[in-house]
Design an enzyme around this catalytic site. Structure first.
Site, PDB file in Angstrom:
ATOM      1  CB  ALA A   1      -7.646   8.869  -2.696  1.00  0.00           C
TER       2      ALA A   1
ATOM      3  N   GLY B   1      -6.589  13.168  -1.265  1.00  0.00           N
ATOM      4  CA  GLY B   1      -7.922  13.845  -1.418  1.00  0.00           C
ATOM      5  C   GLY B   1      -8.820  14.387  -0.559  1.00  0.00           C
TER       6      GLY B   1
ATOM      7  CD  GLU C   1      -6.274  16.666  -4.363  1.00  0.00           C
ATOM      8  OE1 GLU C   1      -6.004  15.008  -3.835  1.00  0.00           O
ATOM      9  OE2 GLU C   1      -5.560  16.750  -5.397  1.00  0.00           O
TER      10      GLU C   1
ATOM     11  CD  GLU D   1      -2.360  14.151  -2.222  1.00  0.00           C
ATOM     12  OE1 GLU D   1      -1.325  14.658  -0.777  1.00  0.00           O
ATOM     13  OE2 GLU D   1      -3.285  13.815  -2.643  1.00  0.00           O
TER      14      GLU D   1
HETATM   15  N1  CAA Z   1      -6.337   5.446   2.743  1.00  0.00           N
HETATM   16  C1  CAA Z   1      -7.114   4.087   3.087  1.00  0.00           C
HETATM   17  N2  CAA Z   1      -7.786   3.860   4.820  1.00  0.00           N
HETATM   18  C2  CAA Z   1      -6.851   4.734   5.303  1.00  0.00           C
HETATM   19  C3  CAA Z   1      -6.290   6.243   5.170  1.00  0.00           C
HETATM   20  C4  CAA Z   1      -6.419   6.182   2.926  1.00  0.00           C
HETATM   21  N3  CAA Z   1      -6.469   7.371   2.922  1.00  0.00           N
HETATM   22  N4  CAA Z   1      -6.518   6.447   5.709  1.00  0.00           N
HETATM   23  C5  CAA Z   1      -6.534   6.386   7.511  1.00  0.00           C
HETATM   24  N5  CAA Z   1      -6.785   5.080   6.530  1.00  0.00           N
HETATM   25  C6  CAA Z   1      -7.222   3.610   7.998  1.00  0.00           C
HETATM   26  C7  CAA Z   1      -6.105   2.959   8.169  1.00  0.00           C
HETATM   27  O1  CAA Z   1      -5.374   2.805   7.761  1.00  0.00           O
HETATM   28  C8  CAA Z   1      -6.151   2.496   9.760  1.00  0.00           C
HETATM   29  O2  CAA Z   1      -7.157   1.536   8.961  1.00  0.00           O
HETATM   30  P1  CAA Z   1      -6.734   0.145  10.064  1.00  0.00           P
HETATM   31  O3  CAA Z   1      -7.782   0.607  11.458  1.00  0.00           O
HETATM   32  O4  CAA Z   1      -7.385  -0.954   9.309  1.00  0.00           O
HETATM   33  O5  CAA Z   1      -5.352  -0.331  10.293  1.00  0.00           O
HETATM   34  C9  CAA Z   1      -7.496   3.797  10.060  1.00  0.00           C
HETATM   35  O6  CAA Z   1      -7.468   4.517   8.571  1.00  0.00           O
HETATM   36  C10 CAA Z   1      -7.452   4.353  11.043  1.00  0.00           C
HETATM   37  O7  CAA Z   1      -5.922   5.202  10.891  1.00  0.00           O
HETATM   38  P2  CAA Z   1      -4.944   5.247  11.139  1.00  0.00           P
HETATM   39  O8  CAA Z   1      -4.568   3.820  12.098  1.00  0.00           O
HETATM   40  O9  CAA Z   1      -4.058   5.469  11.040  1.00  0.00           O
HETATM   41  O10 CAA Z   1      -5.581   6.136  12.480  1.00  0.00           O
HETATM   42  P3  CAA Z   1      -4.536   7.672  13.608  1.00  0.00           P
HETATM   43  O11 CAA Z   1      -5.451   8.262  14.103  1.00  0.00           O
HETATM   44  O12 CAA Z   1      -3.261   6.639  13.810  1.00  0.00           O
HETATM   45  O13 CAA Z   1      -3.581   8.644  11.667  1.00  0.00           O
HETATM   46  C11 CAA Z   1      -4.232   9.398  10.396  1.00  0.00           C
HETATM   47  C12 CAA Z   1      -4.337   9.039  11.016  1.00  0.00           C
HETATM   48  C13 CAA Z   1      -3.117  11.092  10.117  1.00  0.00           C
HETATM   49  C14 CAA Z   1      -4.954  10.660   9.346  1.00  0.00           C
HETATM   50  C15 CAA Z   1      -3.657   8.680   9.092  1.00  0.00           C
HETATM   51  O14 CAA Z   1      -4.183   7.143   8.811  1.00  0.00           O
HETATM   52  C16 CAA Z   1      -3.089   9.108   7.652  1.00  0.00           C
HETATM   53  O15 CAA Z   1      -1.739   9.526   7.594  1.00  0.00           O
HETATM   54  N6  CAA Z   1      -3.589   8.753   6.391  1.00  0.00           N
HETATM   55  C17 CAA Z   1      -3.448   8.880   4.836  1.00  0.00           C
HETATM   56  C18 CAA Z   1      -3.354  10.056   4.778  1.00  0.00           C
HETATM   57  C19 CAA Z   1      -2.212  10.348   3.170  1.00  0.00           C
HETATM   58  O16 CAA Z   1      -1.318   9.594   2.750  1.00  0.00           O
HETATM   59  N7  CAA Z   1      -3.628  10.585   2.195  1.00  0.00           N
HETATM   60  C20 CAA Z   1      -3.145  10.719   1.272  1.00  0.00           C
HETATM   61  C21 CAA Z   1      -4.226   9.762   0.288  1.00  0.00           C
HETATM   62  S1  CAA Z   1      -3.474   9.595  -1.505  1.00  0.00           S
HETATM   63  C22 CAA Z   1      -4.996  11.104  -1.856  1.00  0.00           C
HETATM   64  O17 CAA Z   1      -4.993  11.442  -1.756  1.00  0.00           O
HETATM   65  C23 CAA Z   1      -4.012  11.077  -3.622  1.00  0.00           C
HETATM   66  C24 CAA Z   1      -5.344  11.790  -4.112  1.00  0.00           C
HETATM   67  O18 CAA Z   1      -4.467  13.179  -4.273  1.00  0.00           O
HETATM   68  C25 CAA Z   1      -6.592  11.529  -5.071  1.00  0.00           C
END
Ligand code: CAA
Length: 257
Positions: free
Chosen positions: A65, A108, A111, A131
């Protein structure tokens, strides 16, 4: 309506939907979920389409998400807007949806893949529910669907630590049907959809509904539902054609009636 966050095309009888927010690793914001639901609704209504493939990029199916969209919400806003509710519609479509997952399927994203009917994983796929690292828990079915698919111990480990699972472990754990080389992923998923398209479409949809009932009810209720659905297939021309073709040692010619 042109979509801004997804791409939709047709490969013969298979609808191919590609999540398309590459700069955000396909983070799932409200606009994307609304567009995805609209596209799946349109594909459900399209008589030329028998199955759908849902995919992302080679780097990310979806990284979860959209954290930036959620970041400032407080409890009452989250609760009263019920902003995750529209996600549930993705699991309610009639035609089979194959998730073709390469790269990250996190939060998400994992999911969303589990809302689909079949998951095909590329060899670079990574699944996780991270999360807990954000101070929250899965909110779109992760604690429920992952637990049913991989069992309590592994689901608990993943949800409590945020550890990712690679494609091979996901296959061993019954999260995915098959692992294929990343370069072949979409073609393999489309082939699977094309194979489903050779069957009787009403029967395919009845079968999908029956399998999904297994996740919603008791065994006795599920068996009752299955038996009713099985007998209902006897009202179709395709059930007769399938059995007659078998006895005449030829391929069935289904009319989807
Ligand atoms: N939401 C918003 N933006 C996101 C994102 C997310 N879930 N995942 C990645 N991005 C964005 C980053 O902020 C970044 O944007 P900027 O260039 O503007 O900074 C861009 O995508 C590239 O990401 P990274 O620079 O972090 O890329 P990476 O290769 O270094 O890492 C990754 C990849 C390990 C997937 C890392 O991006 C990450 O950990 N992302 C978040 C994963 C996460 O926590 N997901 C759970 C979300 S909460 C949820 O989903 C709730 C639910 O159950 C409904």
């Amino acid at each position: 309506m042109p979509y801004e966050t997804i791409l939709v095309e047709k490969r013969g009888p298979v609808g191919l939907v590609t999540l398309n927010r590459p700069k955000a690793l396909n983070a799932l914001n409200a606009q994307l979920i609304a567009e995805l639901d609209a596209a799946l609704t349109a594909l459900d209504a399209d008589g030329e389409v028998a199955a759908v493939v849902l995919t992302g990029s080679e780097k990310a199916f979806a990284a979860g998400a959209d954290i930036k969209e959620m970041m400032e919400k407080d409890f009452s806003e989250a609760f009263t807007s019920d902003f995750i509710a529209p996600w549930a519609r993705i699991a309610g479509h009639k035609k089979p949806i194959i998730a073709a997952v390469a790269g990250y399927a996190l939060g998400g994203g994992c999911e969303l893949a589990m809302m689909c009917d079949i998951i095909l994983a590329a060899d670079n796929a990574k699944f996780g529910q991270p999360e807990i690292n954000l101070g929250t828990i899965p909110g779109a079915g992760g604690t429920q669907r992952l637990t049913r698919l991989v069992g309590k111990s592994k689901a608990m480990e993943m949800v409590l630590t945020g550890r990712m699972m690679d494609a091979e472990e996901a296959q061993r754990s019954n999260l995915v049907a098959r692992v294929v080389p990343v370069a072949d992923l979409v073609d393999e998923a489309v082939k699977l959809g094309q194979s489903i398209a050779t069957k009787s479409q009403p029967i395919v949809q009845i079968a999908k509904e029956a399998v999904n009932v297994a996740y919603e009810t008791t065994l006795a209720e599920g068996i009752r539902f299955e038996r009713r659905s099985f007998y209902a297939t006897f009202a179709t021309a395709d059930r007769r054609e399938g059995m007659v073709a078998f006895s005449e040692k030829r391929s069935p010619d289904f009319t989807h009636r």
